[in-house]
Motif scaffolding. Sequence first.
Motif, PDB file in Angstrom:
ATOM      1  N   PHE A  94       3.235   9.367   1.377  1.00  0.00           N
ATOM      2  CA  PHE A  94       3.808   8.096   0.966  1.00  0.00           C
ATOM      3  C   PHE A  94       4.306   8.230  -0.463  1.00  0.00           C
ATOM      4  CE2 PHE A  94      -0.625   8.204  -0.094  1.00  0.00           C
ATOM      5  CZ  PHE A  94      -0.706   7.641  -1.348  1.00  0.00           C
ATOM      6  N   ASN A 114      10.537   1.090   1.602  1.00  0.00           N
ATOM      7  CA  ASN A 114       9.120   0.725   1.453  1.00  0.00           C
ATOM      8  C   ASN A 114       9.007  -0.714   0.984  1.00  0.00           C
ATOM      9  OD1 ASN A 114       7.694   3.515   1.629  1.00  0.00           O
ATOM     10  ND2 ASN A 114       9.382   3.860   0.225  1.00  0.00           N
ATOM     11  N   LEU A 117       5.304  -0.174  -3.378  1.00  0.00           N
ATOM     12  CA  LEU A 117       4.971   1.156  -3.883  1.00  0.00           C
ATOM     13  C   LEU A 117       3.698   1.057  -4.717  1.00  0.00           C
ATOM     14  CD1 LEU A 117       8.510   2.145  -5.170  1.00  0.00           C
ATOM     15  CD2 LEU A 117       7.367   3.089  -3.152  1.00  0.00           C
TER      16      LEU A 117
END
Length: 161
Positions: A94, A114, A117
């Motif tokens: 990720f 995304n 974050l």
Amino acid sequence: MFSRPIKQLIQEKSGSFLIPASKIAFVEEDNPLYHAFLILTKMKYSKIPVLDQKNRVVGLLSLAMITDKMLETDTIAIEPLNELKVRDVMQTKFSKINFAQTTLETQLHLLVDNAFLPVVNDRGVFQGLLTRREWIKAFNYVVHNFDEKYEVREKELAKEK
């Protein structure tokens, strides 16, 4: 690359981008999956950060990852939630950022794919989340305040020869 005026307006709001770690629900990698299921369900989040014992972000966990482990061929079983740990199902690849080292452009590019974050410091310790929602709010601020701070002139189009 952002134009200077746009960048300045976004930076006026960038201080509000970070949702501090103290306000974020998270689980630890050693937690039973059952505990994580309860957190995600009660908080109504779709995905949360996973931390290690030193408060470093080591993964992300979603409700879908947990329910996938509950699904058997034609039934739903909760037994795996007591047997598995968060580390057994978490996402380990990720994106995460350090505010001091990540440009506004990079933040925006990463937020395209995304919803949030994780933000870490130089030692990798979890500081909070940068969310797509906060970035959109900053963009909204730019759109509504640009003309109050800047005068825009159109560049002349190049004349055909």
